[in-house]
Design a protein around this motif. Structure first.
Motif, PDB file in Angstrom:
ATOM      1  N   SER A  50      10.166  -0.098   2.323  1.00 48.74           N
ATOM      2  CA  SER A  50       8.808  -0.091   1.766  1.00 48.74           C
ATOM      3  C   SER A  50       8.597   1.111   0.855  1.00 48.74           C
ATOM      4  CB  SER A  50       7.772  -0.085   2.894  1.00 48.74           C
ATOM      5  OG  SER A  50       7.885  -1.239   3.699  1.00 48.74           O
ATOM      6  N   VAL A  51       9.093   2.268   1.275  1.00 50.23           N
ATOM      7  CA  VAL A  51       8.963   3.474   0.456  1.00 50.23           C
ATOM      8  C   VAL A  51       9.671   3.281  -0.879  1.00 50.23           C
ATOM      9  CG1 VAL A  51       9.540   5.925   0.289  1.00 50.23           C
ATOM     10  CG2 VAL A  51       8.687   4.993   2.447  1.00 50.23           C
ATOM     11  N   ALA A  52      10.835   2.654  -0.844  1.00 49.29           N
ATOM     12  CA  ALA A  52      11.567   2.385  -2.089  1.00 49.29           C
ATOM     13  C   ALA A  52      10.760   1.473  -3.016  1.00 49.29           C
ATOM     14  CB  ALA A  52      12.925   1.755  -1.779  1.00 49.29           C
ATOM     15  N   ILE A  53      10.091   0.481  -2.448  1.00 47.84           N
ATOM     16  CA  ILE A  53       9.270  -0.435  -3.233  1.00 47.84           C
ATOM     17  C   ILE A  53       8.095   0.302  -3.872  1.00 47.84           C
ATOM     18  CG2 ILE A  53       7.719  -2.423  -3.095  1.00 47.84           C
ATOM     19  CD1 ILE A  53      10.639  -3.185  -2.949  1.00 47.84           C
ATOM     20  N   MET A  54       7.598   1.337  -3.185  1.00 47.80           N
ATOM     21  CA  MET A  54       6.404   2.042  -3.652  1.00 47.80           C
ATOM     22  C   MET A  54       6.689   3.023  -4.800  1.00 47.80           C
ATOM     23  SD  MET A  54       4.767   2.822   0.095  1.00 47.80           S
ATOM     24  CE  MET A  54       3.131   3.348  -0.393  1.00 47.80           C
ATOM     25  N   VAL A  55       7.950   3.352  -5.052  1.00 50.86           N
ATOM     26  CA  VAL A  55       8.275   4.349  -6.070  1.00 50.86           C
ATOM     27  C   VAL A  55       7.711   3.975  -7.450  1.00 50.86           C
ATOM     28  CG1 VAL A  55      10.154   5.443  -7.349  1.00 50.86           C
ATOM     29  CG2 VAL A  55      10.262   5.292  -4.858  1.00 50.86           C
ATOM     30  N   PRO A  56       7.908   2.742  -7.945  1.00 57.75           N
ATOM     31  CA  PRO A  56       7.315   2.425  -9.258  1.00 57.75           C
ATOM     32  C   PRO A  56       5.793   2.529  -9.275  1.00 57.75           C
ATOM     33  CG  PRO A  56       8.974   0.795  -8.660  1.00 57.75           C
ATOM     34  CD  PRO A  56       8.724   1.617  -7.440  1.00 57.75           C
ATOM     35  N   LEU A  57       5.165   2.294  -8.127  1.00 59.69           N
ATOM     36  CA  LEU A  57       3.707   2.345  -8.071  1.00 59.69           C
ATOM     37  C   LEU A  57       3.180   3.753  -8.279  1.00 59.69           C
ATOM     38  CD1 LEU A  57       3.026  -0.022  -5.028  1.00 59.69           C
ATOM     39  CD2 LEU A  57       3.225  -0.609  -7.446  1.00 59.69           C
ATOM     40  N   THR A  58       3.981   4.773  -7.946  1.00 64.43           N
ATOM     41  CA  THR A  58       3.538   6.150  -8.127  1.00 64.43           C
ATOM     42  C   THR A  58       3.278   6.471  -9.591  1.00 64.43           C
ATOM     43  OG1 THR A  58       5.809   6.991  -8.281  1.00 64.43           O
ATOM     44  CG2 THR A  58       4.827   6.892  -6.091  1.00 64.43           C
ATOM     45  N   LYS A  59       3.905   5.713 -10.488  1.00 62.58           N
ATOM     46  CA  LYS A  59       3.694   5.900 -11.924  1.00 62.58           C
ATOM     47  C   LYS A  59       2.828   4.788 -12.512  1.00 62.58           C
ATOM     48  CE  LYS A  59       6.948   7.626 -14.441  1.00 62.58           C
ATOM     49  NZ  LYS A  59       6.375   8.972 -14.585  1.00 62.58           N
ATOM     50  N   ARG A  60       2.150   4.059 -11.620  1.00 68.75           N
ATOM     51  CA  ARG A  60       1.274   2.941 -12.027  1.00 68.75           C
ATOM     52  C   ARG A  60       2.049   1.816 -12.693  1.00 68.75           C
ATOM     53  NH1 ARG A  60      -1.033   7.387  -9.751  1.00 68.75           N
ATOM     54  NH2 ARG A  60      -3.309   7.272  -9.761  1.00 68.75           N
ATOM     55  N   TYR A  61       3.304   1.658 -12.323  1.00 71.58           N
ATOM     56  CA  TYR A  61       4.107   0.550 -12.849  1.00 71.58           C
ATOM     57  C   TYR A  61       3.998  -0.612 -11.863  1.00 71.58           C
ATOM     58  CZ  TYR A  61       6.248   4.014 -15.976  1.00 71.58           C
ATOM     59  OH  TYR A  61       6.472   4.979 -16.913  1.00 71.58           O
ATOM     60  N   TYR A  62       2.898  -1.325 -11.919  1.00 76.08           N
ATOM     61  CA  TYR A  62       2.603  -2.325 -10.902  1.00 76.08           C
ATOM     62  C   TYR A  62       3.533  -3.535 -10.980  1.00 76.08           C
ATOM     63  CZ  TYR A  62      -1.591   0.469 -10.311  1.00 76.08           C
ATOM     64  OH  TYR A  62      -2.447   1.507 -10.088  1.00 76.08           O
ATOM     65  N   PHE A  63       3.772  -4.016 -12.182  1.00 76.07           N
ATOM     66  CA  PHE A  63       4.662  -5.167 -12.307  1.00 76.07           C
ATOM     67  C   PHE A  63       6.085  -4.797 -11.900  1.00 76.07           C
ATOM     68  CE2 PHE A  63       1.273  -6.844 -15.072  1.00 76.07           C
ATOM     69  CZ  PHE A  63       1.134  -8.097 -14.504  1.00 76.07           C
ATOM     70  N   ALA A  64       6.478  -3.554 -12.152  1.00 73.87           N
ATOM     71  CA  ALA A  64       7.797  -3.097 -11.706  1.00 73.87           C
ATOM     72  C   ALA A  64       7.869  -3.104 -10.185  1.00 73.87           C
ATOM     73  CB  ALA A  64       8.081  -1.695 -12.250  1.00 73.87           C
ATOM     74  N   GLY A  65       6.785  -2.717  -9.533  1.00 74.30           N
ATOM     75  CA  GLY A  65       6.749  -2.752  -8.074  1.00 74.30           C
ATOM     76  C   GLY A  65       6.851  -4.173  -7.534  1.00 74.30           C
ATOM     77  N   PHE A  66       6.095  -5.095  -8.149  1.00 76.67           N
ATOM     78  CA  PHE A  66       6.171  -6.492  -7.728  1.00 76.67           C
ATOM     79  C   PHE A  66       7.576  -7.057  -7.956  1.00 76.67           C
ATOM     80  CE2 PHE A  66       1.508  -6.318  -8.116  1.00 76.67           C
ATOM     81  CZ  PHE A  66       1.139  -6.989  -6.959  1.00 76.67           C
ATOM     82  N   PHE A  67       8.173  -6.698  -9.080  1.00 79.23           N
ATOM     83  CA  PHE A  67       9.526  -7.165  -9.377  1.00 79.23           C
ATOM     84  C   PHE A  67      10.523  -6.624  -8.363  1.00 79.23           C
ATOM     85  CE2 PHE A  67      13.679  -6.569 -11.316  1.00 79.23           C
ATOM     86  CZ  PHE A  67      13.949  -7.827 -11.819  1.00 79.23           C
ATOM     87  N   ALA A  68      10.398  -5.346  -8.000  1.00 79.96           N
ATOM     88  CA  ALA A  68      11.304  -4.746  -7.025  1.00 79.96           C
ATOM     89  C   ALA A  68      11.195  -5.452  -5.684  1.00 79.96           C
ATOM     90  CB  ALA A  68      11.001  -3.253  -6.876  1.00 79.96           C
ATOM     91  N   TYR A  69       9.958  -5.747  -5.264  1.00 80.73           N
ATOM     92  CA  TYR A  69       9.768  -6.462  -3.997  1.00 80.73           C
ATOM     93  C   TYR A  69      10.363  -7.864  -4.051  1.00 80.73           C
ATOM     94  CZ  TYR A  69       7.434  -9.668  -0.832  1.00 80.73           C
ATOM     95  OH  TYR A  69       7.178 -10.670   0.079  1.00 80.73           O
ATOM     96  N   ALA A  70      10.075  -8.589  -5.126  1.00 83.17           N
ATOM     97  CA  ALA A  70      10.566  -9.965  -5.247  1.00 83.17           C
ATOM     98  C   ALA A  70      12.089 -10.006  -5.250  1.00 83.17           C
ATOM     99  CB  ALA A  70      10.008 -10.605  -6.509  1.00 83.17           C
ATOM    100  N   ALA A  71      12.706  -9.062  -5.959  1.00 87.28           N
ATOM    101  CA  ALA A  71      14.165  -9.028  -6.020  1.00 87.28           C
ATOM    102  C   ALA A  71      14.773  -8.685  -4.666  1.00 87.28           C
ATOM    103  CB  ALA A  71      14.621  -8.013  -7.067  1.00 87.28           C
ATOM    104  N   ALA A  72      14.201  -7.683  -3.989  1.00 85.89           N
ATOM    105  CA  ALA A  72      14.721  -7.284  -2.681  1.00 85.89           C
ATOM    106  C   ALA A  72      14.543  -8.393  -1.655  1.00 85.89           C
ATOM    107  CB  ALA A  72      14.030  -6.005  -2.207  1.00 85.89           C
ATOM    108  N   ILE A  99       0.280  -3.302  -1.373  1.00 87.35           N
ATOM    109  CA  ILE A  99      -1.157  -3.170  -1.113  1.00 87.35           C
ATOM    110  C   ILE A  99      -1.535  -1.710  -0.920  1.00 87.35           C
ATOM    111  CG2 ILE A  99      -2.988  -3.706   0.541  1.00 87.35           C
ATOM    112  CD1 ILE A  99      -1.544  -6.366   1.086  1.00 87.35           C
ATOM    113  N   THR A 100      -0.753  -0.998  -0.120  1.00 90.05           N
ATOM    114  CA  THR A 100      -1.050   0.407   0.161  1.00 90.05           C
ATOM    115  C   THR A 100      -0.954   1.258  -1.097  1.00 90.05           C
ATOM    116  OG1 THR A 100      -0.299   0.221   2.460  1.00 90.05           O
ATOM    117  CG2 THR A 100      -0.340   2.426   1.492  1.00 90.05           C
ATOM    118  N   GLY A 101       0.097   1.059  -1.893  1.00 89.26           N
ATOM    119  CA  GLY A 101       0.266   1.830  -3.103  1.00 89.26           C
ATOM    120  C   GLY A 101      -0.867   1.616  -4.089  1.00 89.26           C
ATOM    121  N   ILE A 102      -1.262   0.359  -4.282  1.00 90.26           N
ATOM    122  CA  ILE A 102      -2.342   0.058  -5.230  1.00 90.26           C
ATOM    123  C   ILE A 102      -3.669   0.626  -4.729  1.00 90.26           C
ATOM    124  CG2 ILE A 102      -3.714  -1.814  -6.226  1.00 90.26           C
ATOM    125  CD1 ILE A 102      -1.152  -3.480  -6.323  1.00 90.26           C
ATOM    126  N   MET A 103      -3.938   0.483  -3.432  1.00 93.93           N
ATOM    127  CA  MET A 103      -5.187   1.013  -2.891  1.00 93.93           C
ATOM    128  C   MET A 103      -5.235   2.537  -2.967  1.00 93.93           C
ATOM    129  SD  MET A 103      -6.156  -1.361   0.408  1.00 93.93           S
ATOM    130  CE  MET A 103      -6.853  -2.998   0.167  1.00 93.93           C
TER     131      MET A 103
END
Length: 214
Positions: A50-72, A99-103
């Motif tokens: 989960s922490v790995a998935i959240m890394v793109p979100l730290t830079k507001r790269y939301y679609f990158a986060g969704f892509f990382a989750y979908a791929a994993a 959800i947590t990263g975006i919130m």
């Protein structure tokens, strides 16, 4: 009212985000694979994924986060061979990381975010228990304990884990910001003072998860 402009990504930024999503997905997939291989400490591996998935979100790269989750999640099904083996990550930990990263980015108040998360937690637990016949730990417990006990204990445990994720997210955000700084080929010209004031005063010009054009 000034003209509202949408943030568009140039090719270099898009490639950068895609690369970051691929790295996050690879690290998350590694931890998911370890959860299948080791068979104990499953929850700990899911938290790390989960922490790995959240890394793109730290830079507001939301679609990158969704892509990382979908791929994993997709590749997790492949390496596990049994979709129910990684159902805990796919149904709960991966989506909850997003959800947590975006919130956190949107600074959603706890009295709003907590009820939403509790509802999602119980929905995920019900799905895992009644459909997938798993609770992310020893499945034999299901034959010994009633579901309402699992729901109460699981909700408390997952809420505490979510607070851990929030704590980790707050700590890694400034680190990622310092380490990962993409260099643009072209420096955008300075905006007019009037445009800046209009943008700051526009309540609809917020950083939305769906405002990026890749």
């Amino acid at each position: 009212m000034g003209k509202r402009t949408r943030r568009k990504l140039n090719r270099q930024d898009a490639i950068y985000q895609l690369a970051l999503a691929g790295i996050s997905a690879a690290i998350a997939l590694l931890f998911v694979w370890l959860s299948v291989l080791v068979r104990f400490s499953t929850v700990a591996f899911y938290v790390a994924a989960s922490v790995a998935i959240m890394v793109p979100l730290t830079k507001r790269y939301y679609f990158a986060g969704f892509f990382a989750y979908a791929a994993a999640a997709s590749l997790g099904f492949v390496i596990a061979g049994d979709i129910y083996t990684v159902a805990g990550f796919v149904a709960y930990f991966g989506p909850m990381a997003l959800i947590t990263g975006i919130m956190c980015n949107k600074k959603v108040k706890w009295f709003i975010s907590l009820p939403i998360k509790i509802i999602y937690i119980n929905g995920a637990l019900a799905l895992l228990y009644f459909v997938c016949n798993t609770i992310m730990i020893d499945a034999s417990i299901m034959d010994k304990i009633d579901y309402w006990v699992i729901a109460i204990v699981g909700t408390i445990a997952l809420v505490l884990i979510d607070y851990v994720l929030q704590f980790v997210y707050a700590r890694i955000t400034p680190i990622v910001e310092k380490v990962l700084r993409p260099k643009s080929k072209k420096t955008p010209p300075p905006a007019d003072v009037e445009d800046i004031e209009d943008k700051d005063n526009d309540p609809f010009d917020s950083d939305s998860p769906f405002d990026e054009d890749i």
